[in-house]
Motif scaffolding. Structure first.
Motif, mmCIF file in Angstrom:
data_model
loop_
_atom_site.group_PDB
_atom_site.id
_atom_site.type_symbol
_atom_site.label_atom_id
_atom_site.label_comp_id
_atom_site.label_asym_id
_atom_site.label_seq_id
_atom_site.Cartn_x
_atom_site.Cartn_y
_atom_site.Cartn_z
ATOM 1 N N SER A 106 0.724 -1.263 -0.022
ATOM 2 C CA SER A 106 0.086 -0.017 0.015
ATOM 3 C C SER A 106 0.631 1.242 0.029
ATOM 4 C CB SER A 106 -0.868 -0.063 1.335
ATOM 5 O OG SER A 106 -0.161 -0.049 2.455
ATOM 6 N N ALA A 107 0.138 2.210 -0.126
ATOM 7 C CA ALA A 107 0.937 3.559 -0.304
ATOM 8 C C ALA A 107 1.256 3.996 1.077
ATOM 9 C CB ALA A 107 0.205 4.652 -1.004
ATOM 10 N N PRO A 108 2.499 4.662 1.349
ATOM 11 C CA PRO A 108 2.781 5.242 2.653
ATOM 12 C C PRO A 108 1.625 6.245 3.172
ATOM 13 C CG PRO A 108 4.150 5.894 1.258
ATOM 14 C CD PRO A 108 3.260 5.090 0.578
ATOM 15 N N GLU A 140 0.757 24.596 -5.211
ATOM 16 C CA GLU A 140 1.905 23.894 -4.877
ATOM 17 C C GLU A 140 1.970 22.554 -4.821
ATOM 18 O OE1 GLU A 140 5.170 24.382 -1.325
ATOM 19 O OE2 GLU A 140 3.399 25.632 -1.158
ATOM 20 N N ALA A 141 2.876 22.053 -5.401
ATOM 21 C CA ALA A 141 3.168 20.482 -5.300
ATOM 22 C C ALA A 141 4.645 20.043 -5.445
ATOM 23 C CB ALA A 141 2.181 19.789 -6.452
ATOM 24 N N THR A 142 4.861 18.807 -4.999
ATOM 25 C CA THR A 142 6.227 18.237 -5.158
ATOM 26 C C THR A 142 6.082 16.720 -5.325
ATOM 27 O OG1 THR A 142 8.389 18.290 -4.212
ATOM 28 C CG2 THR A 142 6.586 17.814 -2.560
ATOM 29 N N THR A 143 6.978 16.163 -6.096
ATOM 30 C CA THR A 143 7.235 14.774 -6.180
ATOM 31 C C THR A 143 8.048 14.191 -5.165
ATOM 32 O OG1 THR A 143 6.480 14.894 -8.371
ATOM 33 C CG2 THR A 143 7.610 12.830 -7.564
ATOM 34 N N ASP A 148 12.625 3.022 -1.978
ATOM 35 C CA ASP A 148 12.443 1.797 -2.975
ATOM 36 C C ASP A 148 11.980 2.262 -4.574
ATOM 37 O OD1 ASP A 148 9.831 2.862 -2.886
ATOM 38 O OD2 ASP A 148 8.884 1.054 -1.869
ATOM 39 N N GLY A 149 12.181 3.588 -4.784
ATOM 40 C CA GLY A 149 11.944 3.986 -6.186
ATOM 41 C C GLY A 149 10.437 4.558 -6.485
ATOM 42 N N ARG A 150 9.545 4.314 -5.390
ATOM 43 C CA ARG A 150 8.120 4.756 -5.792
ATOM 44 C C ARG A 150 7.834 6.143 -5.928
ATOM 45 N NH1 ARG A 150 4.715 1.898 -1.365
ATOM 46 N NH2 ARG A 150 6.700 2.218 -0.385
ATOM 47 N N LYS A 151 7.212 6.655 -6.458
ATOM 48 C CA LYS A 151 7.153 8.345 -6.620
ATOM 49 C C LYS A 151 5.714 8.666 -6.414
ATOM 50 C CE LYS A 151 10.854 8.928 -9.693
ATOM 51 N NZ LYS A 151 11.202 9.693 -10.965
ATOM 52 N N TYR A 152 5.678 9.616 -5.370
ATOM 53 C CA TYR A 152 4.061 10.217 -5.081
ATOM 54 C C TYR A 152 4.137 11.746 -5.197
ATOM 55 C CZ TYR A 152 3.626 5.865 -3.149
ATOM 56 O OH TYR A 152 3.460 4.226 -2.839
ATOM 57 N N LYS A 153 3.141 12.130 -6.017
ATOM 58 C CA LYS A 153 2.856 13.618 -6.021
ATOM 59 C C LYS A 153 2.152 14.180 -4.998
ATOM 60 C CE LYS A 153 3.039 15.901 -9.342
ATOM 61 N NZ LYS A 153 4.193 16.534 -9.707
ATOM 62 N N ASP A 174 8.912 22.436 -5.494
ATOM 63 C CA ASP A 174 9.720 22.578 -6.515
ATOM 64 C C ASP A 174 8.543 22.790 -7.618
ATOM 65 O OD1 ASP A 174 8.143 20.312 -6.634
ATOM 66 O OD2 ASP A 174 9.971 18.972 -7.056
ATOM 67 N N ARG A 175 7.299 23.029 -7.444
ATOM 68 C CA ARG A 175 6.188 23.217 -8.367
ATOM 69 C C ARG A 175 6.273 22.512 -9.515
ATOM 70 N NH1 ARG A 175 3.085 27.621 -7.255
ATOM 71 N NH2 ARG A 175 3.983 29.167 -5.561
ATOM 72 N N ASP A 176 6.401 21.179 -9.209
ATOM 73 C CA ASP A 176 6.816 19.992 -10.177
ATOM 74 C C ASP A 176 5.376 19.835 -10.648
ATOM 75 O OD1 ASP A 176 7.260 17.831 -11.514
ATOM 76 O OD2 ASP A 176 7.810 16.494 -9.659
ATOM 77 N N GLY A 177 5.331 19.923 -12.041
ATOM 78 C CA GLY A 177 4.200 19.657 -12.629
ATOM 79 C C GLY A 177 4.176 18.050 -13.207
ATOM 80 N N GLY A 178 5.140 17.441 -13.159
ATOM 81 C CA GLY A 178 5.194 16.066 -13.581
ATOM 82 C C GLY A 178 4.131 15.032 -13.022
ATOM 83 N N ARG A 179 4.022 13.921 -13.381
ATOM 84 C CA ARG A 179 2.972 13.053 -12.815
ATOM 85 C C ARG A 179 3.717 11.734 -12.087
ATOM 86 N NH1 ARG A 179 -2.184 13.834 -16.468
ATOM 87 N NH2 ARG A 179 -2.036 15.884 -16.550
ATOM 88 N N ALA A 180 3.025 11.535 -11.009
ATOM 89 C CA ALA A 180 3.569 10.329 -10.364
ATOM 90 C C ALA A 180 2.302 9.649 -9.562
ATOM 91 C CB ALA A 180 4.359 10.906 -9.187
ATOM 92 N N ALA A 181 2.554 8.564 -8.988
ATOM 93 C CA ALA A 181 1.439 7.784 -8.453
ATOM 94 C C ALA A 181 0.829 8.454 -7.350
ATOM 95 C CB ALA A 181 2.055 6.569 -7.872
ATOM 96 N N ASP A 182 -0.478 8.385 -7.017
ATOM 97 C CA ASP A 182 -1.089 9.256 -5.786
ATOM 98 C C ASP A 182 -0.762 8.333 -4.690
ATOM 99 O OD1 ASP A 182 -2.201 11.328 -6.724
ATOM 100 O OD2 ASP A 182 -4.034 10.387 -7.450
#
Length: 182
Positions: A106-108, A140-143, A148-153, A174-182
């Motif tokens: 599961s997601a942290p 405002e968002a950050t990834t 373990d390599g998982r990424k979360y926006k 970092d006002r990151d507009g890229g997408r990662a897993a929720d």
């Protein structure tokens, strides 16, 4: 029944016995029948007879689409399950088991900010609208990348800031507009 493995043949025979004894059935007998059905299904799923039948069908000119239709699978699922020699199939199955074993379940829950889904619910928007507002600099968002390599926006709303205007978690923006897993 000679084409079935010993385990499958025994499970099938047991289910036939249970069917014969079904008159005057009790709750315990019903549950035993259910167990018998599940044991037979598992035995048949693992039975080498399926692979043998697939190989014979392919050798006889059947296509993967025909094999898939007979097995109740998509063509790609049938190929994934049965394509290649025994070593290739075993390697593919072991690789799949390793991925499942190593994959977190599961997601942290201790990440800062909100997931894109949670931010969308709170603001009454769609997740796509959240991504658009982040890319336009309106949110405002950050990834966050875990070891373990998982990424979360993670999204930070204005109400999540302390009195000084800083994020309550202290992370940088970092006002990151890229997408990662929720």
């Amino acid at each position: 029944m000679a084409f079935l493995s010993g385990d499958s043949a025994r499970a099938l025979a047991r289910l036939v016995e249970l069917e014969s004894a079904a008159s005057g059935e009790t709750d315990a007998a019903s549950l035993e029948r259910l167990r018998g059905i599940r044991v037979l299904a598992a035995a048949l799923e693992a039975d080498p007879a399926a692979l043998t039948a697939v190989r014979e069908a392919l050798d006889g000119g059947a296509t993967w689409d025909e094999v898939a239709e007979a097995a109740g699978l998509s063509a790609s699922a049938a190929k994934y399950r049965w394509a290649g020699d025994d070593d290739t199939i075993a390697e593919r199955q072991e690789s799949s088991r390793r991925r499942k074993r190593d994959r977190p379940s599961s997601a942290p829950t201790d990440l800062p900010g909100l997931s894109v889904s949670d931010a969308a619910k709170r603001l009454g928007l769609t997740p796509q609208a959240i991504y658009q507002r982040v890319s336009r600099g309106l949110l405002e968002a950050t990834t966050i990348e875990l070891p373990d390599g998982r990424k979360y926006k993670r999204v930070f709303l204005a109400e999540d800031r302390d009195g000084d205007g800083d994020r309550r978690d202290g992370d940088r923006d970092d006002r990151d507009g890229g997408r990662a897993a929720d």
